[in-house]
Structure formats: structure tokens, C-alpha cells
Design an enzyme around this catalytic site. Structure first.
Site, PDB file in Angstrom:
ATOM      1  N   ASN A  33      -1.316  -3.166  16.119  1.00 54.75           N
ATOM      2  CA  ASN A  33      -1.212  -3.188  14.856  1.00 54.75           C
ATOM      3  C   ASN A  33      -0.125  -3.007  14.132  1.00 54.75           C
ATOM      4  O   ASN A  33       0.214  -1.697  13.953  1.00 54.75           O
ATOM      5  CB  ASN A  33      -2.542  -2.930  13.876  1.00 54.75           C
ATOM      6  CG  ASN A  33      -2.552  -3.395  12.737  1.00 54.75           C
ATOM      7  OD1 ASN A  33      -1.748  -4.043  11.908  1.00 54.75           O
ATOM      8  ND2 ASN A  33      -3.565  -2.889  11.903  1.00 54.75           N
ATOM      9  N   HIS A  91      31.243  25.399   0.750  1.00 61.52           N
ATOM     10  CA  HIS A  91      32.478  25.233   2.000  1.00 61.52           C
ATOM     11  C   HIS A  91      31.975  26.159   3.165  1.00 61.52           C
ATOM     12  O   HIS A  91      31.329  26.952   3.243  1.00 61.52           O
ATOM     13  CB  HIS A  91      33.707  26.060   1.252  1.00 61.52           C
ATOM     14  CG  HIS A  91      33.567  27.307   0.587  1.00 61.52           C
ATOM     15  ND1 HIS A  91      32.730  27.430  -0.572  1.00 61.52           N
ATOM     16  CD2 HIS A  91      33.622  28.587   0.987  1.00 61.52           C
ATOM     17  CE1 HIS A  91      32.484  28.691  -1.064  1.00 61.52           C
ATOM     18  NE2 HIS A  91      33.280  29.490  -0.063  1.00 61.52           N
ATOM     19  N   LEU A 104       0.808  -1.178  -0.129  1.00 67.05           N
ATOM     20  CA  LEU A 104       0.026   0.047   0.055  1.00 67.05           C
ATOM     21  C   LEU A 104       0.850   1.111   0.179  1.00 67.05           C
ATOM     22  O   LEU A 104       1.620   1.494   0.962  1.00 67.05           O
ATOM     23  CB  LEU A 104      -1.014  -0.004   1.191  1.00 67.05           C
ATOM     24  CG  LEU A 104      -1.567  -1.401   1.677  1.00 67.05           C
ATOM     25  CD1 LEU A 104      -2.747  -1.174   2.546  1.00 67.05           C
ATOM     26  CD2 LEU A 104      -2.429  -1.562   0.000  1.00 67.05           C
ATOM     27  N   THR A 125      -7.447   2.139   4.311  1.00 61.65           N
ATOM     28  CA  THR A 125      -6.935   1.129   4.210  1.00 61.65           C
ATOM     29  C   THR A 125      -7.537  -0.215   3.502  1.00 61.65           C
ATOM     30  O   THR A 125      -7.318  -0.886   2.720  1.00 61.65           O
ATOM     31  CB  THR A 125      -6.004   0.576   5.618  1.00 61.65           C
ATOM     32  OG1 THR A 125      -5.311   1.657   6.052  1.00 61.65           O
ATOM     33  CG2 THR A 125      -5.195  -0.767   5.521  1.00 61.65           C
TER      34      THR A 125
END
Length: 426
Positions: free
Chosen positions: A172, A323, A6, A85
Site C-alpha cells: 500500500n 568560514h 493527511l 488513518t
């Protein structure tokens, strides 16, 4: 067995670094985070990988292509609307249902070890569970999905419980193994209070149906990679596992302690002192008389000038650090120009945790040492100074001698000492 990664999200907590790329494409230890997960799956024997893409998907597809460079087969599914999800996993239903096999699903923004994937597959073969979640233990579970577990059977999942209400410290970890029944549960899943379809709600449906939902406790390192400073921790993790590879040129008079990776076309000039682990990409010019300290990761086509010191920082492709400059504990985007004499402070006077802006709020990073976060295209003038925790937005510039003590938005020019005056870029 196939894997689904995912990687469709925007990564808003990582702004401004994710304005030009998904979070999973941010470099750590010399390559995108997502590449480590592809390699872990390959080493565990998983060669067929589906990436669910969305935000800035072109950067993912152009980098990985069909996966043949990494010895895998990669295909892509676009999640047009990011609705959670469960919704993302559901996008793969039609593709993976053709072989009726179980699938590995993982978030693209986590640490994934091939040994863990092998353990996950082994547990499935022994149990024939409908779903297996990888779990990890944390000190404070209140920001995560927390499980109630009996032996290895998950009885309930509680999202972001109030302090003291969590049923355990096991959360989880964002790595799963599902059989095909997960798609039936996803179809039954309703939107959460956040307006998203949560995979934890799908799993709770399976639990309520009496399905066999198991937990696999991992003792591997786990990092919740959501905020910029956590990428520094992730970079340290991967560099600590590296071994020396020298493909470029090292002049006489260079001192090296610890492992370094020096890619083809790069040169380290005389007088440079390196404390590994350090990564230097392709076609870089380092030194002379430069000091690179532990956990520094330098991308491709980067120039680091005379008498520069860089400590525990990520410098992305095409950036110049000129520099007499110091960069400490910072993330510097691509195509930036750090002018001579730029100093980036990484320690508060009171030794307190450095605060960083995340989604408009100042958050304590918990880090005693934290420098700056520069988006791509930032330019500093000579002798500029930055206080700890400052964020500078995309393509912004800072005039010579300025002392920067607060964040600079995208496309701004700071034109006055101590940042009292700011104007939009034309």
C-alpha cells in the site's frame, strides 16, 4: 472531485527535526514536502483540497492559508486525537458527503505525481470501484501493508507480515480513491492491536462485503519517508527534476556546472564553485570561495562563509555556516550557527552503514555516507568535530574544540573536550 491530504501526525521517527514542525513541513528542494503534493493535485485538475491537520497545525495553516497562492482552495479539519488513518479520513466525512462524489486521499509525506492522480481517476471512471489503492513494489515488504491481488482485484491486505509470509511484494503506497461507502466501512472499523483505527481494516471490511476494491500498480519512484536520511533521498529526487532559475546576483568569477535555483535577494560571491543541482533561497549570502556540491538545498536568509564546503545537505532558514567549515550529507535545522572550522564527518572508518538514533534505538541507515542531524537553534564552537550519524537536539550548544561522537539531547551545553561533560541550558 476533492482531495484529502493527511498531515496530522507528529513524525516521531524524525525527531528532533519535528519538534518545531510537522514532518510534512520539512523542506526538500526549497519548499515543504506538502507543497509538492498540493501542486501535483492541482496539475491533475484537483482544486478543492482538505487538509486534515493536528500536530503543529499552525505551521501548516500559516504557510498555505486558503491555497490561493498556489491556485487551489484549501480548507482545514483538525484531528484532535491521532487515532489512526481511518480515524483521520473519517474526520472529513461530513464535509465531503455533501457532494456525494469520490475523493482522492493521500498521505502528506509521500511523493505524488500528477500523472498518477490522473491514472487513478481514469481507473475509477472505467470501473466505478468502491475503493482503489495505489500499489508499489518493494524488495522487502515486511514493514508495510502487503496486498494479495488477483488481476487488479485486491483479495486481502496483510499488515507487516513476517519474512517469507507476504503474499506478494506489492504494498500500500498511501494513495487512495474512495467513493462515499468508505465512511460506512470506517464506522464499522475497530481499533487494531496498536490502538488505532487502520484504513487497511476498513478496506478489509469492504472486501468481506464483496465491494469492488482494486489496485493500481505505480512504477513511479516511491520513498518511505519516515526517517531523517530518507529526507536526503527525497531532496535529491526533487532537485534532480529542477531547472535553473536565476533571480539573485552572481558575481564575476563564479563557476557553475549543472542547474541551480537562486532566489531573489541572494548573492553568490566570487570564487564560489557550484556543482548542480543546487537550490539557494531568498536573501542568502554565499561565499566567497565556497564549494557547493550536488543536491545541496539552502533555505532563506542563510549565510555561507568563505572557504566552506557543503555536500548533499539541507540547510534550513536563518542558519549561518561560517568560514572554513565542512558539512556533508547532513540536515541542519533553522537558526543554527555553525562556527568557523566546524567539521562534520560523513564516512565511517570501516566504510560500513552509518547508524542513526530513531525513537531511542540505533538504526543502520544503509547509507555509506551520512553526516549529522541538527534540530533548530544548534550552535557549534570553533573547530568542533562531529562523527557520522550524530544527532543534536533543539537549542543545544557545543563548546570550542569538542569532538562529538554521541547524540546530544535538547537544551544541553557541551563544555568539555570530547564531550565528557554536559549540562542543562539555563
Amino acid at each position: 472531485m476533492r482531495a484529502v491530504i493527511l498531515t496530522a501526525g507528529e513524525g516521531t521517527r524524525m525527531r528532533p527535526l519535528t519538534l518545531t514542525r510537522p514532518k510534512t513541513m520539512l523542506p526538500v528542494g526549497g519548499k515543504p514536502l506538502l507543497e509538492y503534493n498540493v501542486e501535483a493535485l492541482r496539475e491533475a485538475g484537483i482544486k478543492d483540497i482538505i487538509m486534515v491537520v493536528g500536530y503543529q497545525k499552525e505551521s501548516v495553516e500559516e504557510y498555505f492559508k486558503d491555497g490561493s497562492r498556489l491556485g487551489v482552495n484549501i480548507s482545514y479539519i483538525t484531528q484532535e486525537k491521532r487515532l489512526g488513518t481511518a480515524h483521520a479520513i473519517g474526520q472529513a466525512a461530513e464535509t465531503v458527503s455533501t457532494d456525494n462524489d469520490a475523493i482522492i486521499v493521500t498521505n502528506g509525506d509521500i511523493i505524488l505525481a500528477n500523472s498518477l492522480i490522473k491514472s487513478l481517476i481514469g481507473k475509477y471512471n472505467e470501473s466505478q470501484a468502491q475503493s482503489i489503492l495505489v500499489l508499489t513494489e518493494v524488495d522487502d515488504p515486511s514493514s508495510f501493508g502487503v496486498v494479495e491481488i488477483e488481476e487488479d482485484h485486491i483479495k486481502d491486505i496483510m499488515e507487516k507480515p513476517s519474512p517469507g509470509e507476504a503474499p506478494s511484494n506489492l504494498i500500500n503506497a498511501g494513495i487512495y480513491l474512495f467513493d462515499q461507502t468508505i465512511f460506512q466501512a470506517i464506522e464499522k472499523t475497530e481499533k487494531s492491536e496498536r490502538g488505532e483505527y487502520e484504513i487497511t481494516d476498513s478496506l478489509k471490511i469492504q472486501i468481506s462485503q464483496g465491494d469492488n476494491v482494486l489496485g493500481l500498480i505505480s512504477h513511479d519512484k516511491w520513498i518511505d519517508v519516515g526517517r531523517p536520511w530518507e529526507f536526503l533521498e527525497l531532496n535529491e529526487h526533487y532537485l534532480e527534476k529542477s531547472e535553473s532559475v536565476i533571480e539573485g546576483e552572481i558575481e564575476d568569477g563564479v563557476t557553475i556546472h549543472g542547474p541551480i535555483i537562486l532566489k531573489e535577494g541572494s548573492i553568490i560571491r566570487s570564487g564560489t564553485y557550484i556543482m548542480g543541482p543546487v537550490y539557494i533561497g531568498e536573501n542568502c549570502d554565499i561565499g566567497p570561495n565556497t564549494f557547493l556540491r550536488k543536491h545541496t538545498s539552502i533555505g532563506d536568509d542563510v549565510n555561507v562563509g568563505n572557504a566552506v564546503e557543503i555536500k548533499n545537505s539541507i540547510i534550513m532558514d536563518g542558519t549561518n555556516v561560517n568560514h572554513l567549515s565542512y558539512v556533508g550529507d547532513s540536515i541542519i535545522g533553522a537558526d543554527c550557527n555553525i562556527a568557523a572550522g566546524t567539521n562534520i564527518a560523513n564516512l565511517r572508518f570501516d566504510d560500513g552503514g552509518v547508524k542513526v538514533t530513531v525513537k531511542g534505538k540505533r538504526i543502520n541507515s544503509g547509507r555509506r555516507k551520512m553526516g549529522v542531524i541538527f534540530a533548530d537553534g544548534v550552535k557549534t564552537g570553533i573547530n568542533t568535530s562531529f562523527n557520522p550519524g550524530v544527532t543534536v537536539g533543539l537549542n543545544s550548544s557545543v563548546g570550542s574544540g569538542a569532538i562529538i561522537y554521541r547524540d546530544i539531547p535538547d537544551n544541553k551545553v557541551v563544555i568539555h573536550h570530547q564531550m565528557q561533560e554536559m549540562k542543562d541550558k539555563k
